[in-house]
Write a protein that holds these residues in place. Structure first.
Motif, PDB file in Angstrom:
ATOM      1  N   ASN A 183       5.127   4.186   1.991  1.00  0.00           N
ATOM      2  CA  ASN A 183       5.511   5.678   2.039  1.00  0.00           C
ATOM      3  C   ASN A 183       6.767   6.324   3.365  1.00  0.00           C
ATOM      4  N   GLN A 210       0.186   4.311   1.573  1.00  0.00           N
ATOM      5  CA  GLN A 210       0.079   4.692   3.032  1.00  0.00           C
ATOM      6  C   GLN A 210       1.645   4.016   4.008  1.00  0.00           C
ATOM      7  N   ASN A 224      -0.907   0.716  12.655  1.00  0.00           N
ATOM      8  CA  ASN A 224      -1.509   1.654  13.133  1.00  0.00           C
ATOM      9  C   ASN A 224      -1.352   1.830  14.927  1.00  0.00           C
ATOM     10  N   PHE A 242       2.364   7.323  10.287  1.00  0.00           N
ATOM     11  CA  PHE A 242       1.522   7.330   8.913  1.00  0.00           C
ATOM     12  C   PHE A 242       0.892   8.748   8.638  1.00  0.00           C
ATOM     13  N   GLU A 274      -2.974   9.427   6.954  1.00  0.00           N
ATOM     14  CA  GLU A 274      -4.305   9.110   6.818  1.00  0.00           C
ATOM     15  C   GLU A 274      -4.466  10.346   5.136  1.00  0.00           C
ATOM     16  N   THR A 314       0.964  -1.107   0.099  1.00  0.00           N
ATOM     17  CA  THR A 314       0.144   0.132   0.117  1.00  0.00           C
ATOM     18  C   THR A 314       0.773   1.615   0.139  1.00  0.00           C
TER      19      THR A 314
END
Length: 566
Positions: free
Chosen positions: A140, A137, A196, A164, A166, A135
């Motif tokens: 990165n 998210q 998370n 992370f 959002e 993914t």
């Protein structure tokens, strides 16, 4: 704060004066100071304890969550490797499908949708190797540092704290765990799982918010409790303070109420006992003072009649002394002199007793001190000439009139002149008069033997003489300077002395120009200008009065004053 010490209320418009008012309230209010210090120290203690607890909880919460994350990642890595090992696919499409199945198994096992797989570098090129998956998210959030560590340590597990992003752009804390898996026929792949930690962060924030609210509530509760306790303790102390002020103000009948049997009750009882003792002692002293004043008054009246008779008889004998033999004539002269001295001594004793009794009343009127000093100098010039001293009045000019009792000030000047003649050793005597808008000063300067600092400190004591063996040659009673000091004080002024052995002495009288004013400074210097290095003007004056030529008179000084006034 007003000049009388009363605290002004703190208002919003006078914010610039808040620091001063706060400092004054802190100094003057024991209740405010106690509550403030208690709240400050309690707040510091709560802050330190709260920070320690907050850091401990955050550390423990993070460590617990990290242990869960690492265990879940280990299980997820094992589940994904089991899926890959059970597959016998050899083409790229099949291997890509197997890899997606392994990622889904790892996501379910780790309870996290954030999973990414990258083919490890430095391997042979394979046409069947599946593509990297993950993914955005998580992609990165994975750092180059974490990837390099995983690549350099195959078979090991590593983690890193990250943030992370959002969908709404906000950042939440998280952890990325990296390890590696082996795909048959395709080679080694890096496996990254993101967790998370927003729920743990929310739990910590809630606990911190609860702790802050609890700390504030605790401080408020402490402030209320401290205020109640302090008021309970301070109110009796305030009663003691108010009672003490009333007692010190002259209300000798005031007493403190006694309640209970504690330390404050003991204090009240001790204070009341002290007040009773002081009241009784003051009453006895007052009665003694009244009896003493009555005794002095009665003695003075009883002595005046025989003293008047003796004085009249002595005057008759003194006028006929030339008709007596030499020894008898000398006796008559001694009788006349001692009778005069006794009469003067009696007057001085009565005057000093009035000061002691506080019954002196001034008869003030506008008076020119130059004229008064001139009259005093002229009245004592013959006595000064007998002792070889020349006298001169120096008046630079200015506002010379003052509201004083001329009789008392004339007595002060005559006492100072008599003292200067007595101890001037036949040298010049300078009387200086000057004034400003608030005060007028008169100084009598002689250049005689002078005094030491110890003698100068006692020169105003009653019946004190620097040299007890030295006989008074001008009939002093020993009370002149003491009465002069009282005369200066009753006018609200000063009478000071400067003296150095071998340099003479200077007595300075400073008085307010208007009755009731406060003297802040004197128009004349003390020590005098010629005390260290002779001032040219004073040196010229001393030379003029000490020369063999004509002696300047007091009228010269008065004329100079009037010229300066003009």
């Amino acid at each position: 704060m007003r000049g009388d010490g009363e605290l002004l209320p703190i208002t919003w418009r006078s914010w610039r004066s808040w620091p001063g008012q706060f400092a004054a309230l802190f100094r003057r209010s024991l209740q405010f100071r106690t509550v403030l210090i208690t709240i400050t120290l309690s707040g510091l203690a709560i802050l330190v304890i709260g920070l320690y607890i907050s850091f401990s909880i955050a550390s423990n919460l993070f460590q617990t969550r990290l242990d869960q994350v690492l265990d879940a990642s280990t299980n997820a890595e094992s589940a994904a490797q089991a899926v890959l090992d059970s597959s016998d696919a050899t083409d790229r499409a099949a291997l890509q499908s197997v890899l997606r199945s392994a990622i889904e198994r790892a996501s379910v096992t780790a309870s996290s949708p954030l999973v990414a797989v990258y083919r490890a570098p430095d391997q042979e090129v394979s046409e069947v190797a599946p593509q990297d998956q993950g993914t955005n998210q998580l992609t990165n959030a994975i750092t180059d540092q974490l990837r390099a560590t995983v690549q350099e340590n195959p078979g090991s597990q590593f983690w890193q704290s990250v943030e992370f992003v959002e969908l709404d752009g906000s950042a939440v804390p998280g952890v990325v765990v990296g390890t590696d898996v082996e795909i048959p026929t395709a080679g080694r792949y890096e496996l990254y799982i993101g967790y998370n930690l927003a729920d743990a962060d929310a739990t910590l924030a809630f606990m911190q918010f609860t702790g802050v609210v609890g700390a504030v509530a605790l401080l408020v509760l402490l402030a209320v409790i401290t205020l109640l306790v302090v008021r309970w303790v301070i109110e009796p102390i305030q009663a003691v303070s108010a009672t003490s002020r009333r007692f010190a103000g002259g209300d000798l009948a005031v007493r403190m109420p006694i309640k209970g049997e504690d330390e404050l009750a003991t204090l009240s009882e001790s204070f009341n006992g002290m007040a009773d003792s002081l009241q009784q002692r003051i009453h006895e002293l007052a009665e003694l003072s009244v009896m003493q004043q009555r005794f002095v008054s009665d003695v003075s009246h009883e002595l005046r009649t025989p003293l008047t008779t003796i004085r009249l008889a002595g005057d008759v004998l003194y006028q006929q002394r030339e008709d007596f033999r030499q020894a008898t004539s000398r006796t008559v002269e001694l009788l006349h002199t001692q009778t005069e001295r006794f009469e003067t001594l009696l007057s001085d004793l009565l005057e000093i007793s009035r000061y002691d009794a506080g019954s002196v009343e001034l008869e003030s009127e506008p008076t020119n001190l130059v004229h008064l000093a001139t009259d005093a100098v002229d009245g004592m010039r013959s006595l000064a000439e007998e002792r070889g001293s020349d006298m001169r009045v120096v008046a630079p000019g200015g506002h010379l009139d003052a509201e004083v009792d001329p009789r008392r000030i004339r007595r002060v000047v005559r006492n100072l002149l008599g003292n200067a003649i007595e101890h001037g050793e036949g040298r010049p005597i300078v009387v200086s008069v000057d004034s400003d808008e608030r005060a007028v000063a008169l100084a009598v300067r002689d250049y005689g033997m002078g005094m030491t600092a110890e003698d100068a400190d006692r020169v105003f004591d009653r019946f004190w003489r620097a040299d007890p063996s030295r006989k008074r040659s001008i009939g002093g009673t020993g009370l002149g300077l003491a009465i002069s000091l009282e005369d200066a004080h009753v006018h609200g002024g000063w009478l000071e002395v400067w003296s150095e052995p071998g340099q003479g002495s200077c007595f300075r009288l400073t008085l307010p120009r208007r009755a009731g004013d406060v003297v802040a400074s004197s128009p004349l210097h003390l020590p005098p200008d010629d005390a260290e290095g002779v001032d040219p003007e004073v040196a010229r004056l001393v030379d003029s009065v000490g020369s063999t030529g004509p002696v300047p008179t007091a009228e010269d000084g008065l004329e100079r004053t009037e010229a300066d006034h003009a």
